[in-house]
Design an enzyme around this catalytic site. Structure first.
Site, PDB file in Angstrom:
ATOM      1  N   LEU A 297      16.806  68.711  82.298  1.00 15.82           N
ATOM      2  CA  LEU A 297      17.360  67.110  82.519  1.00 15.82           C
ATOM      3  C   LEU A 297      16.788  66.406  80.928  1.00 15.82           C
ATOM      4  O   LEU A 297      17.417  65.245  81.198  1.00 15.82           O
ATOM      5  CB  LEU A 297      16.532  66.443  83.365  1.00 15.82           C
ATOM      6  CG  LEU A 297      17.000  66.852  85.021  1.00 15.82           C
ATOM      7  CD1 LEU A 297      15.965  66.356  86.186  1.00 15.82           C
ATOM      8  CD2 LEU A 297      18.327  66.720  85.313  1.00 15.82           C
TER       9      LEU A 297
ATOM     10  N   ASP B 253      21.175  76.679  85.541  1.00 12.03           N
ATOM     11  CA  ASP B 253      20.728  76.402  84.429  1.00 12.03           C
ATOM     12  C   ASP B 253      21.552  75.275  83.475  1.00 12.03           C
ATOM     13  O   ASP B 253      21.664  75.582  82.233  1.00 12.03           O
ATOM     14  CB  ASP B 253      20.742  77.931  83.388  1.00 12.03           C
ATOM     15  CG  ASP B 253      20.250  77.932  82.063  1.00 12.03           C
ATOM     16  OD1 ASP B 253      19.407  76.909  81.770  1.00 12.03           O
ATOM     17  OD2 ASP B 253      20.053  78.908  81.438  1.00 12.03           O
TER      18      ASP B 253
HETATM   19  O1  DOR Z   1      21.033  78.650  77.298  1.00 14.77           O
HETATM   20  C1  DOR Z   1      19.959  78.331  77.444  1.00 14.77           C
HETATM   21  N1  DOR Z   1      19.782  76.801  77.180  1.00 14.77           N
HETATM   22  N2  DOR Z   1      19.080  79.043  77.782  1.00 14.77           N
HETATM   23  C2  DOR Z   1      17.865  78.632  78.049  1.00 14.77           C
HETATM   24  O2  DOR Z   1      16.957  79.258  78.370  1.00 14.77           O
HETATM   25  C3  DOR Z   1      17.355  77.314  77.542  1.00 14.77           C
HETATM   26  C4  DOR Z   1      18.358  76.458  77.839  1.00 14.77           C
HETATM   27  C5  DOR Z   1      18.354  74.979  76.913  1.00 14.77           C
HETATM   28  O3  DOR Z   1      17.260  74.341  77.249  1.00 14.77           O
HETATM   29  O4  DOR Z   1      19.306  74.425  76.301  1.00 14.77           O
HETATM   30 ZN    ZN Z   2      16.405  80.564  80.386  1.00 15.73          ZN
END
Ligand code: DOR
Ligand code: ZN
Length: 432
Positions: free
Chosen positions: A64, A306
């Protein structure tokens, strides 16, 4: 709050359309309730037209970005995206700035979530101070503040002794450690899945074994100390095999897969568009097939987005400079329909399981992922299975627009979302 009638809806997509009466935040009746004397005039009505009623979705893995990167997402905009995507609860990852590695930050996130009120926002606490992987954060203090899931996501808790101690504490506190599995020595400079596409483009590879080795190690550690481990964003068929092996041994391990890993493959690299850069990276068609099967079989427990908003300047740049991550909240259901429902791998009961029941159980949420039954909290999502829509990142509630599904036509759409009986999204909008 006025009573609400969901008219002509099909719980779990089963049976003939029926009516569901919601009163005081709970399901009060299911059946022909619409015309009873005490509701006919006073109730608000949502016409279902045969739409499918599911328990509200729960996302164990949402970024977020508040505090720290409010230019890309805030708890308000992310909550709106979640409600529009059919979610009633989300877990806000700890890799904010400042990091959510103490009670002050997690309490701030939870309070902002309550003020916005569109979705239950549960802060994830960091496992280690500053996500540095060295010293355990104050897990006990954060657990006392209500944190149920801990993760250094974005980074791996790579030191096996630190991970072992974290698992030991998690057992004592009855919480779960969610691991971003990435052996850092094997992924130095990694840009994309180690395979033919990365090789052709000269991009440093992220080998499957870097994920699989950590998951195998952590399953053994969890078994050793009899703690619960949750594996974030499983991206390879081999990891699913390892999780299945550990489950068969009785290890207390659960796992999630993202919508993008269920649909997209590393041939996307050929576009050289960093919107396709994500960590862990998009893998091969063989991996996608293995992940879908593992989700269908219950080896992988649930879908988690994610959801990772990023600023234009962090995505619209050279591949190696771009940040990894993709939006997910407003496309997750549709991608699950495309990848799991349409091929016959999951029915709508199955969708309820992987989007709501299992994630709620993993995080220990008592009021989400409940059966659709009289007396249960009205945390619900209404889905039109026949809708088709074209993804436009610019139309999302998120501030960022980095969706890899831009321009795709996808099936299935959220018609309405209810949080404790209150409509948090309807017809693609947040009610005033
Ligand atoms: O692709 C990703 N983005 N993998 C992660 O583990 C962290 C996340 C991010 O916080 O942007
Ligand atoms: Zn991750």
């Amino acid at each position: 709050m006025k009573p609400l009638i969901l008219k002509g809806v099909r719980p779990y997509g089963e049976g003939d359309p029926t009516d569901v009466l919601v009163r005081d935040g709970f399901v009060a009746a299911i059946g022909e309730v619409a015309d009873t004397a005490d509701t006919a005039d006073t109730a608000e009505v949502i016409e279902g037209h045969g739409a499918i009623l599911l328990p509200g979705f729960v996302d164990l893995h949402t970024h977020l970005r508040e505090p720290g990167r409010e230019d890309t997402e805030t708890i308000a905009t992310g909550s709106a995206a979640a409600a529009l995507g059919g979610y009633t609860a989300v877990f806000a990852m700890a890799n904010t700035d400042p990091v959510a590695d103490n009670a002050v930050v997690v309490e701030h996130v939870a309070r902002r979530g309550r003020e916005v009120g569109l979705v239950d926002v549960h802060p994830v606490g960091a496992v280690t101070v500053g996500l540095k992987g060295e010293k355990l954060a104050e897990l006990g203090t954060m657990a006392k503040a209500g944190v149920r899931v801990f993760s250094d996501d974005g980074l791996c808790v790579h030191d096996p002794l630190v991970m072992r101690r974290a698992l030991e504490y998690s057992k004592a506190l009855d919480v779960v450690i969610a691991q971003h599995a990435e052996e850092p020595r094997l992924t130095v400079g990694a840009q994309a899945h180690e395979g033919e596409h990365a090789a052709r483009l000269g991009l440093q590879g992220w080998p499957a074994a870097a994920e699989e080795a950590i998951v195998a190690r952590d399953c053994l550690l969890a078994e050793q100390v009899d703690a619960r481990l949750h594996v974030c964003h499983v991206s390879t068929a081999g990891t699913a095999d390892v999780v299945g092996w550990a489950k068969a041994r009785g290890t207390r391990v659960t796992a999630e897969v993202t919508p993008h890993h269920l649909l997209l493959t590393d041939d996307r690299l050929d576009t050289y568009d960093p919107v396709n850069k994500v960590n862990p990276p998009l893998r091969t068609a063989r991996d996608v097939a293995g992940l879908r099967q593992a989700l269908a079989d219950g080896v992988i427990d649930c879908v988690a987005t994610d959801h990772a908003p990023h600023a234009v300047q962090d995505k619209d740049c050279e591949w190696s400079a771009a940040r990894p991550g993709m939006l997910g909240l407003q496309t997750a259901l549709s991608v699950v329909v495309r990848t799991m429902v349409e091929p016959g791998l999951l029915d709508w009961r199955g969708v309820a399981r992987v989007m709501s029941e299992r994630p709620a159980a993993i995080a220990g949420l008592p009021d989400h992922g409940r059966p659709i039954a009289v007396g249960e909290p009205a945390n619900l999502t209404l889905v039109d299975p026949d809708a088709r829509w074209t993804v436009r990142g610019a139309d999302f509630a998120s501030i960022a627009a980095n969706t890899p599904f831009e321009g795709m036509e996808l099936p299935g759409r959220v018609v309405a979302t209810l949080l404790r009986g209150r409509v948090t999204a309807t017809g693609g909008r947040i009610p005033a």
